[in-house]
Design an enzyme around this catalytic site. Structure first.
Site, PDB file in Angstrom:
ATOM      1  N   PHE A 278     -20.901  21.692 -21.021  1.00 48.71           N
ATOM      2  CA  PHE A 278     -21.995  21.326 -21.923  1.00 48.71           C
ATOM      3  C   PHE A 278     -23.088  20.647 -21.115  1.00 48.71           C
ATOM      4  CE2 PHE A 278     -24.643  18.885 -24.706  1.00 48.71           C
ATOM      5  CZ  PHE A 278     -24.938  19.812 -25.684  1.00 48.71           C
TER       6      PHE A 278
ATOM      7  N   ASP B 209     -23.544  16.558 -13.486  1.00 56.77           N
ATOM      8  CA  ASP B 209     -24.103  16.149 -14.772  1.00 56.77           C
ATOM      9  C   ASP B 209     -23.302  14.939 -15.254  1.00 56.77           C
ATOM     10  OD1 ASP B 209     -24.828  15.733 -17.398  1.00 56.77           O
ATOM     11  OD2 ASP B 209     -24.922  17.869 -17.915  1.00 56.77           O
TER      12      ASP B 209
ATOM     13  N   LYS C 202     -28.784   9.571 -21.741  1.00 52.98           N
ATOM     14  CA  LYS C 202     -28.022   8.822 -22.734  1.00 52.98           C
ATOM     15  C   LYS C 202     -28.065   7.300 -22.514  1.00 52.98           C
ATOM     16  CE  LYS C 202     -25.570  12.583 -24.736  1.00 52.98           C
ATOM     17  NZ  LYS C 202     -24.914  13.752 -24.172  1.00 52.98           N
TER      18      LYS C 202
END
Ligand SMILES: *Cc1c(COP(=O)(O)O)cnc(C)c1O
Length: 398
Positions: free
Chosen positions: A143, A228, A257
């Site tokens: 993802f 990531d 985030k």
């Protein structure tokens, strides 16, 4: 207007909002630390932390203060002019991570796109790959976000369905299999993009030594190792970055985030100078990327992370939480796994009904990949709150 209740808000959103999500039916009105409060005044322990964007806890007062102070001074200059916050954020990130240089963006997906663009430029400028031929390897069940290029290498049917044509230049290999990486490399491969732990896939921890082997393969073949860490980074796994568990030195780290503590979208690509050095003025940019409000918020969010020792806290309380959960005997549980305060409870059937029941008990969790309950509370959670949560999990799982 008469007072609105949960069902009124839901009806309104259903009527006028796009239906691209299937949220739990709780309408949050306020939050503080690990707790969120709905419009009926009911309190819930947040065990998702906005996919780790609120590692510092909801509405952290120090980040709020930094945001308000900065908002009074200046919020946006665009990169057409300089501002006095971006240099300080770059320096803070350097001091914290040891990475030479920073390219700031907003959402995680934009930072992933930035890393992909960097890798392609690097392929042509540095590695000497023929124009238009650069290939990037990514993993199945990844993802990395929702843009068309990013879903071009998703293996999730629904993320791609109806969104073609796709961006070419990506190769997919199984996650956790370094031999597969070695086999997939060609002379045109410029990079390997991977999550140190796959979050959305269900908190999948790869075999020991995986990242190290991938790093070696990247070195041997002159490829960039791009990690990531948008969800795994900034303390979630009990280290500042999840890749520190493996002792590797990536060529690019993507963060987002928790970089803002949930106040504002802030993301960045961190890399050695020669890697981000492929960009010259005009090659890439973003109106809001690196804006002074974002930078002030990010600086405060990073300060909270270090000064409140949230990384250490995640390591210690993660072991405690997983240990306590593992004492539960449940016919529904297949496996419990995790690192730091990032725990996956894999069930034998759909996790959604359990998340619904946990909601009734005052815990907000989001299922991932159907059969996994993800437990990822803000890192400010206390032992007492973990004990409380474990009793609720016991009630619902047994
Ligand atoms: C959330 C996430 C993204 C995308 O970030 P957005 O801010 O939603 O665009 C990318 N990669 C990983 C690992 C993520 O968890």
């Amino acid at each position: 207007m008469t007072e609105m209740k949960t069902r009124d808000y839901i009806a309104l959103e259903d009527q006028y909002g796009a239906h691209n999500y299937h949220p739990l039916d709780v309408v949050v009105q306020s939050a503080e630390g690990v707790w969120v409060y709905d419009v009926e005044g009911k309190r819930y322990l947040d065990c998702l932390a906005a996919y780790s964007a609120v590692n510092q806890g909801h509405c952290h007062p120090r980040i709020l203060h930094a945001m308000v102070e900065q908002a009074r001074r200046v919020t946006l200059t665009s990169r057409a002019f300089r501002n006095d916050q971006l240099p300080l954020l770059c320096k803070d990130l350097h001091d914290l991570t040891g990475m030479d240089s920073v390219l700031p963006m907003n959402s995680g997906a934009e930072a992933v796109e930035t890393a992909l663009k960097t890798a392609r430029k690097w392929a042509y400028q540095v590695k000497g790959i023929a124009p238009g031929k650069a290939e990037i390897i990514a993993c199945s069940n990844n993802f990395h976000g929702r843009t068309i290029t990013i879903v071009s290498f998703s293996t999730e049917h629904q993320y791609r369905d109806g969104f073609g044509p796709f961006t070419p230049g990506f190769t997919i290999i199984p996650y956790g299999d370094a031999a597969a990486l070695r086999r997939a490399v060609t002379p045109d491969t410029c990079a390997f993009l991977v999550e140190p732990i796959q979050g959305e896939a269900g908190i999948i921890v790869p075999p020991d030594g995986y990242l190290r082997e991938c790093e070696a393969i990247c070195r041997e073949n002159k490829m960039l190792l791009i990690l990531d860490e948008i969800q795994s980074g900034l303390g979630r796994t009990g280290r500042l970055f999840a890749h520190e568990h493996d002792g590797v030195r990536p060529d690019m780290v993507i963060i987002g985030k928790a970089l803002s503590g949930g106040y504002y979208p802030v993301s960045a690509v961190l890399a050695p100078r020669d890697v981000l050095g492929v960009f010259k003025p005009g090659d890439h940019g973003s109106t809001f990327g690196g804006n002074p409000l974002a930078c002030a918020v990010a600086r405060a969010a990073l300060r909270v992370l270090t000064e409140e020792k949230l990384v250490e806290r995640s390591a210690e309380l993660g072991v405690y939480f997983l240990g306590r959960l593992k004492t539960l005997r449940s016919p529904h549980v297949v496996e419990m796994r995790g690192r730091g305060l990032w725990i996956g409870i894999e069930l034998s059937g759909p996790a959604r009904p359990f998340c619904e029941r946990l909601k009734e008990e005052g815990i907000l969790c989001k299922e991932t990949h159907d059969r996994v309950i993800r437990v990822a509370p803000p890192l400010v959670i206390t032992r007492e709150e973990i004990d409380w949560a474990c009793e609720k999990f016991r009630g619902v799982l047994q």
